[in-house]
Design a protein around this motif. Structure first.
Motif, PDB file in Angstrom:
ATOM      1  N   SER A 150      -8.557  -3.687  -0.589  1.00 56.45           N
ATOM      2  CA  SER A 150      -7.507  -2.854  -0.083  1.00 56.45           C
ATOM      3  C   SER A 150      -7.277  -4.764   0.330  1.00 56.45           C
ATOM      4  N   THR A 170      -0.541  -2.630  11.566  1.00 53.61           N
ATOM      5  CA  THR A 170       0.199  -1.421  10.716  1.00 53.61           C
ATOM      6  C   THR A 170       0.541  -1.781   9.090  1.00 53.61           C
ATOM      7  N   GLU A 210      -4.110   3.928  -1.812  1.00 52.32           N
ATOM      8  CA  GLU A 210      -3.918   3.456  -0.365  1.00 52.32           C
ATOM      9  C   GLU A 210      -3.755   3.992   0.407  1.00 52.32           C
ATOM     10  N   TYR A 211      -2.054   4.666   0.265  1.00 47.74           N
ATOM     11  CA  TYR A 211      -1.465   5.353   1.282  1.00 47.74           C
ATOM     12  C   TYR A 211      -1.464   7.231   1.315  1.00 47.74           C
ATOM     13  N   ARG A 214      -4.460   5.864   4.073  1.00 46.24           N
ATOM     14  CA  ARG A 214      -3.722   5.598   5.551  1.00 46.24           C
ATOM     15  C   ARG A 214      -3.124   6.783   5.856  1.00 46.24           C
ATOM     16  N   PRO A 310      -4.205  -0.081   8.460  1.00 41.63           N
ATOM     17  CA  PRO A 310      -3.570   1.559   8.256  1.00 41.63           C
ATOM     18  C   PRO A 310      -1.753   1.939   8.776  1.00 41.63           C
ATOM     19  N   GLN A 318      -9.960   1.922  10.441  1.00 40.06           N
ATOM     20  CA  GLN A 318      -9.152   1.551   9.180  1.00 40.06           C
ATOM     21  C   GLN A 318      -9.605   2.230   7.855  1.00 40.06           C
TER      22      GLN A 318
END
Length: 444
Positions: A150, A170, A210-211, A214, A310, A318
């Motif tokens: 990340s 963010t 990753e998405y 988050r 995030p 995070q």
């Protein structure tokens, strides 16, 4: 019994999740006396093999144990073949947890709580890392190397000259940064490349993971990768679409379809031109090995990094997406236990850290041993994260993780499938024999 082995067996058996699941003996069973030799099979070769052996040298001298490491570039397949033939090493170093889980299911691995102090290891590990190898309520491997994915990389000089925000808090602020870069330079902000021959698509799976972390948090992420929820759940569609909204024709060098033809190793090279062709790349810590030589030689001055941030309305914390190598034991004796304890400790890896290319998964590791500030920053990303999760495609069944998920992302990126069509196709092709695991790593 060697002194190192004696230390290994004190204070062990603390796994709060210890159960009667498969593996060797039961909790509390005494290990056999070692013969002074421990064999290890792993995929580390070349310079990495040299540094791995260098990191064991002092331990071997003090313990009197001869550690015999064999490198096999096809480790993932070789270890399965050797398991079928009953010809296993004492310890295997797994680059992905999927292999650990499959061999734990067959009863071929020793649960780490049988030989190590589970609580002590967990107390210094990056949060969530140890659970990557949990099966049937017990953990069957201990992390001995960390990878951080990340990371957003950028050319430091260009950011300083333009006064751009290098710490977006963010995803929304990251979008604002990308828009500002485009407005100031009339240049696409993102450097993205997926081309990886037969493996093309893996970069795209990382973006979706990753998405997922988050937008929906680690619990939903776990349900997804272990198939406790359908792959075509609306939350997965949302994650795919969120990536698609970032990687538009205007926002990526070469356009959205050019992503598929840009080698992943060359994605950021244009960012280091005198007039950069792009400015932002999300990629793992290994990316430095593909930067131009002059950049690698002066990493701290040339490259800046920040954590892929995030979502404002998503998971409250995070998260870090990553990976790593896991040490798992096939034999249960005092010498194997001693080597496992060392590999799983914050004392392992000093020479490797100094040489570069290695990160300890322990927050208590001596960070001064890392070769530069950039590496220390990357390690700190992992150490200070609120939760760490393993690359999901490495946990999913191979038919999906390195099969339909890869090809599905290529279909989405090329425009031949929508997000919904892609996830529907993957869900429909999920192996029927692969049973989902519950939160304790047990088959449902």
């Amino acid at each position: 019994m060697t002194a190192a082995a004696a230390l290994t067996l004190t204070g062990c058996l603390q796994n709060p999740e210890a159960a009667t699941g498969g593996g060797f003996g039961g909790v509390g069973a005494e290990p056999e006396e070692g013969d002074g030799v421990v064999s290890i099979l792993g995929a580390f070769g070349g310079g990495e093999e040299e540094q791995f052996n260098a990191s064991l040298a002092e331990f071997e001298e003090e313990s009197g144990i001869d550690v015999q490491y064999v490198s096999d570039q096809d480790f993932t397949n070789t270890i399965q073949v050797r398991a079928d033939a009953g010809d296993l090493p004492d310890i295997g170093l797994f680059p992905q947890p999927g292999g650990v889980l499959s061999l734990a299911e067959r009863g071929l691995l020793v649960p780490i709580d049988s030989m190590l102090d589970y609580d002590e290891i967990e107390s210094t590990l990056v949060n969530g890392f140890l659970d990557s190898a949990r099966y049937d309520g017990r953990v069957y491997a201990a992390p001995m190397r960390m990878a951080v994915k990340s990371i957003v990389w950028y050319p430091k000089q260009a950011f300083e000259e333009n006064g751009w925000d290098a710490e977006p808090a963010t995803l929304e602020e990251l979008d604002e940064l990308a828009a500002q870069i485009q407005e100031d330079t009339d240049t696409p902000p993102w450097c993205i490349g997926w081309q990886s021959d037969q493996a093309t698509g893996w970069v795209g799976t990382d973006w979706v993971e990753e998405y997922m972390l988050r937008l929906h948090g680690p619990d939903v992420y776990d349900d997804w990768i272990y198939h406790r929820m359908p792959f075509n759940d609306e939350r997965v569609v949302e994650a795919v679409q969120a990536y698609g909204e970032l990687a538009t024709d205007d926002d990526v060098l070469g356009g959205s379809r050019g992503i598929l033809n840009t080698p992943f190793a060359d994605a950021m090279t244009p960012a280091f031109n005198e007039d950069p062709g792009c400015y932002l790349m999300r990629q793992g810590n290994f990316a430095t090995g593909f930067f131009p030589e002059d950049v690698q030689e002066n990493l701290d001055e040339e490259v800046g990094i920040f954590t892929f941030p995030p979502a404002a309305d998503g998971f409250d914390g995070q998260p870090i997406l990553g990976g790593g190598d896991l040490a798992a034991a096939f034999s249960y004796d005092t010498d194997t236990a001693a080597v496992m304890e060392f590999l799983a400790s914050d004392q392992f890896g000093g020479p490797w850290a100094q040489a570069g290319g290695w990160l300890s998964p322990h927050t208590s590791f001596d960070a001064s041993l890392y070769p530069d500030d950039t590496t220390r920053q990357i390690a700190e990303m992992g150490y200070t994260s609120d939760v760490f999760r393993y690359d999901g495609s490495d946990v999913m069944p191979r038919e999906v993780g390195s099969g339909s998920f890869w090809t599905g992302m290529v279909d989405f990126q090329s425009g031949s499938a929508s997000a919904q069509e892609m996830v529907d196709e993957i869900e429909n092709g999920w192996p029927q024999s692969d049973e989902p695991m519950d939160e304790e790593g047990e088959d449902q």
